[in-house]
Scaffold this motif. Sequence first.
Motif, PDB file in Angstrom:
ATOM      1  N   LEU A 217       0.829  -1.212   0.000  1.00 49.16           N
ATOM      2  CA  LEU A 217       0.000   0.000   0.000  1.00 49.16           C
ATOM      3  C   LEU A 217       0.862   1.260   0.000  1.00 49.16           C
ATOM      4  CD1 LEU A 217      -3.223  -0.135   2.156  1.00 49.16           C
ATOM      5  CD2 LEU A 217      -2.907  -0.272  -0.295  1.00 49.16           C
ATOM      6  N   LEU A 218       1.967   1.248   0.756  1.00 51.15           N
ATOM      7  CA  LEU A 218       2.841   2.429   0.766  1.00 51.15           C
ATOM      8  C   LEU A 218       3.406   2.665  -0.628  1.00 51.15           C
ATOM      9  CD1 LEU A 218       4.795   1.976   4.142  1.00 51.15           C
ATOM     10  CD2 LEU A 218       3.027   3.656   3.615  1.00 51.15           C
ATOM     11  N   PHE A 219       3.785   1.571  -1.296  1.00 46.63           N
ATOM     12  CA  PHE A 219       4.333   1.727  -2.645  1.00 46.63           C
ATOM     13  C   PHE A 219       3.258   2.266  -3.600  1.00 46.63           C
ATOM     14  CE2 PHE A 219       5.479   0.087  -6.883  1.00 46.63           C
ATOM     15  CZ  PHE A 219       6.698   0.728  -7.015  1.00 46.63           C
ATOM     16  N   SER A 220       2.026   1.769  -3.440  1.00 44.00           N
ATOM     17  CA  SER A 220       0.956   2.263  -4.319  1.00 44.00           C
ATOM     18  C   SER A 220       0.659   3.731  -4.034  1.00 44.00           C
ATOM     19  CB  SER A 220      -0.311   1.422  -4.136  1.00 44.00           C
ATOM     20  OG  SER A 220      -0.893   1.684  -2.889  1.00 44.00           O
ATOM     21  N   SER A 221       0.871   4.146  -2.776  1.00 46.27           N
ATOM     22  CA  SER A 221       0.695   5.560  -2.449  1.00 46.27           C
ATOM     23  C   SER A 221       1.767   6.389  -3.142  1.00 46.27           C
ATOM     24  CB  SER A 221       0.792   5.758  -0.934  1.00 46.27           C
ATOM     25  OG  SER A 221      -0.380   6.345  -0.430  1.00 46.27           O
ATOM     26  N   LEU A 222       2.986   5.844  -3.153  1.00 45.76           N
ATOM     27  CA  LEU A 222       4.080   6.539  -3.857  1.00 45.76           C
ATOM     28  C   LEU A 222       3.735   6.703  -5.331  1.00 45.76           C
ATOM     29  CD1 LEU A 222       7.063   7.522  -4.243  1.00 45.76           C
ATOM     30  CD2 LEU A 222       7.634   5.130  -4.647  1.00 45.76           C
ATOM     31  N   THR A 223       3.280   5.616  -5.969  1.00 43.42           N
ATOM     32  CA  THR A 223       2.989   5.708  -7.405  1.00 43.42           C
ATOM     33  C   THR A 223       1.798   6.624  -7.661  1.00 43.42           C
ATOM     34  OG1 THR A 223       1.712   3.672  -7.264  1.00 43.42           O
ATOM     35  CG2 THR A 223       4.001   3.481  -8.000  1.00 43.42           C
TER      36      THR A 223
ATOM     37  N   ALA B 265      -3.124  -6.565  -5.673  1.00 43.16           N
ATOM     38  CA  ALA B 265      -2.234  -7.449  -4.914  1.00 43.16           C
ATOM     39  C   ALA B 265      -2.609  -7.424  -3.436  1.00 43.16           C
ATOM     40  CB  ALA B 265      -0.777  -7.015  -5.097  1.00 43.16           C
ATOM     41  N   PHE B 266      -2.928  -6.248  -2.925  1.00 42.03           N
ATOM     42  CA  PHE B 266      -3.351  -6.114  -1.528  1.00 42.03           C
ATOM     43  C   PHE B 266      -4.563  -7.001  -1.257  1.00 42.03           C
ATOM     44  CE2 PHE B 266      -6.012  -4.236   1.716  1.00 42.03           C
ATOM     45  CZ  PHE B 266      -5.129  -3.938   2.732  1.00 42.03           C
ATOM     46  N   LEU B 267      -5.541  -6.952  -2.181  1.00 42.09           N
ATOM     47  CA  LEU B 267      -6.767  -7.730  -1.980  1.00 42.09           C
ATOM     48  C   LEU B 267      -6.488  -9.230  -2.054  1.00 42.09           C
ATOM     49  CD1 LEU B 267      -9.388  -5.601  -3.929  1.00 42.09           C
ATOM     50  CD2 LEU B 267      -9.103  -5.811  -1.464  1.00 42.09           C
ATOM     51  N   VAL B 268      -5.546  -9.638  -2.889  1.00 40.26           N
ATOM     52  CA  VAL B 268      -5.225 -11.065  -2.992  1.00 40.26           C
ATOM     53  C   VAL B 268      -4.649 -11.560  -1.663  1.00 40.26           C
ATOM     54  CG1 VAL B 268      -3.671 -12.729  -4.093  1.00 40.26           C
ATOM     55  CG2 VAL B 268      -4.912 -11.056  -5.492  1.00 40.26           C
TER      56      VAL B 268
END
Lengths: 177, 270
Positions: B90-96, B125-128
């Motif tokens: 999630l942190l990486f998705s926040s970065l993107t 990916a988080f949901l998986v």
Amino acid sequence: MAAEHSHAPATSSHGNGHGDADDGAVHVHIAPSGFYWGIFLALIFLTVVTVRVSYFDFGSANIIIAVLIATVKASLVAAFFMHLRHDKLFNTISFLAAFLFLAVFILLTYDDLGYRGKLDYAYGGKVDAHTGQAAPGGEPATSATADSVEHEGPPGAAGEHGGGAHGAAGGHEKHEK
Amino acid sequence: MANVSESVGHGHDHDAHDAHPSFLQHHFDTPAQQFNASKLGMWVFIATEILMFGGLFCAYAIWRGLEPQVFDDAHHFLNKILGATNTVVLLFSSLTAALAVRSAQVGKRTMTSVYLVITIVCAAAFLVVKYFEYTHKIHLGLLPGHCFGHPGFSGAIQNGEEVGTCLRIHADSAPGMPQWVKAVDESGHVQVLSPRANMFFGLYFVMTGLHGVHVIVGMSILGWVLYKNQKGAFSPAYFTPVDLGALYWHLVDLVWIYLFPLLYLVGKPE
């Protein structure tokens, strides 16, 4: 081309367009990509720290440490990923107001739990946990409430707090009917 | 496109109305006014979202205060490594998401789309990971309420012991009530959980479930922003939907930043 020039302050990386003459266009602070990566790495570092720390027992400080680290992480996200640092101050105030009211909500609920009368089975009514006197407010102790409390089930497996609270709620309902 | 930025750039008072860029709603005078109004609206919405989750955090605080031991026992059934993995995702998705906004601000449309796609993939990916966490708990019989320790969830053999079964320790306990659950926790210890532990899993499933709903909504919003971006709707003069979509996504990240330590990490280590 005129457009390009007027947007130059916005697109340059130091990008402080706030002082410009108000031409009605959107001027925002644009941080370099590397800055966002730096924030991301700081967030990952704090995540590693909070997981590592969880393998040690600091007693009741466990939750304080965890929440403090989470708050630092949340502040980084809000200030830089969500641009609050360079945004209108009023947006930050709106955001923080939510936490102020959340704190009021949680503190008042805690206050109520701490000072509401506890159900006393022997007495058959509510008793102030601190003074041992009959608790002010709420239902007066009657045989009806006492009876219904006993029928609500023994406190055996249920904890004193949980069982007491359920019993009190059930007693209220029965009494009102 | 060029037309749009030009009309914004000139910005003389007398032609502000004549040269209305297509993205500017007619009840706003200038793009900046529209942008600031949209942002304020989003922040007020974010405040209401925090208050909605706040009710659950309040419930968490109260029940944890009442039942520290039960919470401590029950939280060992959450896998710290999976939780930390999801945090990093999630942190990486926040970065993107932040980089997608930056690309939109400087007018790199292709990069905006690339970053948005990465963000959406991370959300999936988080949901998986969440799916695997949920199914494991359901198989152990840890669904809250009357499902807690329900015999309908078949027992399994772990570490040579029959676990994940309902234990009718009190023969007179009413059917349809939470039962005792014997199961192997994430540290490999066999634990017998009190029926009251169903409150912990109730909070776990509701808090992470509501958060999961936000993940799905966030994916939809970012998908719509991606679609509009591909159609060329955004420019350095107008990127508000990218900005607000990313703000929503950061909110999802913010909530998880608190959920992860409060559910997975606090309590005595085994």
